[in-house]
Design a protein around this motif. Structure first.
Motif, PDB file in Angstrom:
ATOM      1  N   ILE A  12      32.558 -36.050  79.957  1.00 17.37           N
ATOM      2  CA  ILE A  12      32.480 -35.875  78.505  1.00 17.37           C
ATOM      3  C   ILE A  12      33.886 -35.728  77.925  1.00 17.37           C
ATOM      4  CG2 ILE A  12      31.712 -34.340  76.652  1.00 17.37           C
ATOM      5  CD1 ILE A  12      29.219 -33.753  78.453  1.00 17.37           C
ATOM      6  N   GLU A  13      34.729 -34.911  78.563  1.00 12.39           N
ATOM      7  CA  GLU A  13      36.114 -34.748  78.092  1.00 12.39           C
ATOM      8  C   GLU A  13      36.842 -36.086  78.095  1.00 12.39           C
ATOM      9  OE1 GLU A  13      37.132 -30.143  79.353  1.00 12.39           O
ATOM     10  OE2 GLU A  13      37.472 -31.714  80.829  1.00 12.39           O
ATOM     11  N   SER A  14      36.675 -36.875  79.151  1.00  9.57           N
ATOM     12  CA  SER A  14      37.328 -38.188  79.238  1.00  9.57           C
ATOM     13  C   SER A  14      36.844 -39.113  78.127  1.00  9.57           C
ATOM     14  CB  SER A  14      37.052 -38.839  80.589  1.00  9.57           C
ATOM     15  OG  SER A  14      37.688 -38.127  81.611  1.00  9.57           O
ATOM     16  N   SER A  15      35.549 -39.077  77.839  1.00 11.22           N
ATOM     17  CA  SER A  15      34.995 -39.918  76.782  1.00 11.22           C
ATOM     18  C   SER A  15      35.529 -39.510  75.410  1.00 11.22           C
ATOM     19  CB  SER A  15      33.470 -39.828  76.791  1.00 11.22           C
ATOM     20  OG  SER A  15      32.926 -40.627  75.778  1.00 11.22           O
ATOM     21  N   LEU A  16      35.635 -38.208  75.169  1.00 11.18           N
ATOM     22  CA  LEU A  16      36.184 -37.733  73.899  1.00 11.18           C
ATOM     23  C   LEU A  16      37.631 -38.187  73.722  1.00 11.18           C
ATOM     24  CD1 LEU A  16      34.672 -34.127  73.854  1.00 11.18           C
ATOM     25  CD2 LEU A  16      34.016 -36.037  72.369  1.00 11.18           C
ATOM     26  N   ILE A  17      38.409 -38.085  74.800  1.00 13.04           N
ATOM     27  CA  ILE A  17      39.820 -38.501  74.748  1.00 13.04           C
ATOM     28  C   ILE A  17      39.914 -40.021  74.572  1.00 13.04           C
ATOM     29  CG2 ILE A  17      41.926 -38.719  76.123  1.00 13.04           C
ATOM     30  CD1 ILE A  17      41.159 -35.904  77.329  1.00 13.04           C
ATOM     31  N   ALA A  18      39.145 -40.779  75.355  1.00 14.60           N
ATOM     32  CA  ALA A  18      39.198 -42.243  75.294  1.00 14.60           C
ATOM     33  C   ALA A  18      38.799 -42.776  73.921  1.00 14.60           C
ATOM     34  CB  ALA A  18      38.286 -42.847  76.366  1.00 14.60           C
ATOM     35  N   ASN A  19      37.912 -42.057  73.231  1.00 12.45           N
ATOM     36  CA  ASN A  19      37.452 -42.483  71.910  1.00 12.45           C
ATOM     37  C   ASN A  19      38.179 -41.777  70.781  1.00 12.45           C
ATOM     38  OD1 ASN A  19      35.097 -44.382  72.382  1.00 12.45           O
ATOM     39  ND2 ASN A  19      34.576 -42.683  73.739  1.00 12.45           N
ATOM     40  N   ASP A  20      39.280 -41.074  71.112  1.00 11.86           N
ATOM     41  CA  ASP A  20      40.075 -40.328  70.140  1.00 11.86           C
ATOM     42  C   ASP A  20      39.202 -39.384  69.308  1.00 11.86           C
ATOM     43  OD1 ASP A  20      42.503 -39.554  69.055  1.00 11.86           O
ATOM     44  OD2 ASP A  20      42.409 -41.045  67.442  1.00 11.86           O
ATOM     45  N   LYS A  21      38.329 -38.629  70.016  1.00 10.46           N
ATOM     46  CA  LYS A  21      37.391 -37.722  69.358  1.00 10.46           C
ATOM     47  C   LYS A  21      37.568 -36.280  69.843  1.00 10.46           C
ATOM     48  CE  LYS A  21      35.030 -41.151  67.432  1.00 10.46           C
ATOM     49  NZ  LYS A  21      34.835 -41.364  66.034  1.00 10.46           N
ATOM     50  N   GLN A  22      38.790 -35.937  70.299  1.00 15.72           N
ATOM     51  CA  GLN A  22      39.036 -34.575  70.747  1.00 15.72           C
ATOM     52  C   GLN A  22      38.633 -33.602  69.640  1.00 15.72           C
ATOM     53  OE1 GLN A  22      41.186 -37.143  70.924  1.00 15.72           O
ATOM     54  NE2 GLN A  22      42.709 -36.827  72.503  1.00 15.72           N
ATOM     55  N   GLY A  23      38.043 -32.479  70.019  1.00 12.91           N
ATOM     56  CA  GLY A  23      37.613 -31.477  69.060  1.00 12.91           C
ATOM     57  C   GLY A  23      36.202 -31.706  68.539  1.00 12.91           C
ATOM     58  N   GLN A  24      35.644 -32.878  68.811  1.00  8.89           N
ATOM     59  CA  GLN A  24      34.266 -33.124  68.403  1.00  8.89           C
ATOM     60  C   GLN A  24      33.329 -32.693  69.526  1.00  8.89           C
ATOM     61  OE1 GLN A  24      33.431 -36.857  66.491  1.00  8.89           O
ATOM     62  NE2 GLN A  24      35.456 -36.948  65.541  1.00  8.89           N
ATOM     63  N   GLY A  25      32.056 -32.868  69.325  1.00 12.55           N
ATOM     64  CA  GLY A  25      31.084 -32.444  70.325  1.00 12.55           C
ATOM     65  C   GLY A  25      30.183 -33.589  70.733  1.00 12.55           C
ATOM     66  N   VAL A  26      29.270 -33.275  71.628  1.00  9.00           N
ATOM     67  CA  VAL A  26      28.301 -34.270  72.079  1.00  9.00           C
ATOM     68  C   VAL A  26      26.898 -33.739  71.767  1.00  9.00           C
ATOM     69  CG1 VAL A  26      28.233 -33.409  74.466  1.00  9.00           C
ATOM     70  CG2 VAL A  26      27.578 -35.746  74.000  1.00  9.00           C
ATOM     71  N   ARG A  27      26.107 -34.565  71.100  1.00  9.87           N
ATOM     72  CA  ARG A  27      24.722 -34.214  70.813  1.00  9.87           C
ATOM     73  C   ARG A  27      23.871 -34.715  71.968  1.00  9.87           C
ATOM     74  NH1 ARG A  27      21.747 -32.224  67.221  1.00  9.87           N
ATOM     75  NH2 ARG A  27      23.456 -32.208  65.718  1.00  9.87           N
ATOM     76  N   ILE A  28      23.074 -33.815  72.529  1.00 10.32           N
ATOM     77  CA  ILE A  28      22.121 -34.191  73.567  1.00 10.32           C
ATOM     78  C   ILE A  28      20.734 -33.975  72.987  1.00 10.32           C
ATOM     79  CG2 ILE A  28      21.243 -33.748  75.880  1.00 10.32           C
ATOM     80  CD1 ILE A  28      23.994 -32.758  76.678  1.00 10.32           C
ATOM     81  N   THR A  29      19.928 -35.027  73.018  1.00 13.00           N
ATOM     82  CA  THR A  29      18.551 -34.906  72.571  1.00 13.00           C
ATOM     83  C   THR A  29      17.607 -35.183  73.734  1.00 13.00           C
ATOM     84  OG1 THR A  29      18.497 -37.206  71.834  1.00 13.00           O
ATOM     85  CG2 THR A  29      19.052 -35.561  70.184  1.00 13.00           C
TER      86      THR A  29
END
Length: 117
Positions: A12-29
């Motif tokens: 998840i951390e790698s995905s946030l960094i790769a997508n330039d979304k540091q500081g955002q979160g991940v919604r799990i449904t």
């Protein structure tokens, strides 16, 4: 409480960094279904007003009430093994509330959890 393994957190951390979304979160449904829950994950900037928010290291997870109920005690893992690639969910044993949402025996024209088939 939702559990994220170290590989899941790292992915998840790698995905946030790769997508330039540091500081955002991940919604799990998680949505109940006849053959078990269906899961989805997506990056979001902020939680909704009534979300459950779980923070583990630098990862924030957002869940609506229904998903939080289904995922209570679940473990989210991540694997790069070609035979088992991606995220996996292992649910905890059902709580009394979760067990009461599944009807038995199977209703006519429905599945084992009371959802239309």
């Amino acid at each position: 409480m939702l559990i994220l393994t170290r590989p899941a957190i790292a992915a998840i951390e790698s995905s946030l960094i790769a997508n330039d979304k540091q500081g955002q979160g991940v919604r799990i449904t998680a949505e109940a279904g006849c053959s078990g829950p269906k899961y989805s994950m997506r990056i979001e900037p902020d939680p909704a007003p009534h979300d459950t928010v779980v923070e583990i290291r630098d990862v924030r997870v957002f869940m609506d009430d229904g998903s939080a109920t289904i995922l209570a005690g679940a473990t989210v893992d991540y694997s790069e093994d070609p035979d088992n690639f991606g995220f996996s969910f292992a649910l905890a044993l059902p709580t009394e509330e979760q067990a009461s949402t599944c009807t038995s025996p199977k209703p006519a024209g429905g599945c084992g959890c009371g959802k239309p088939s």
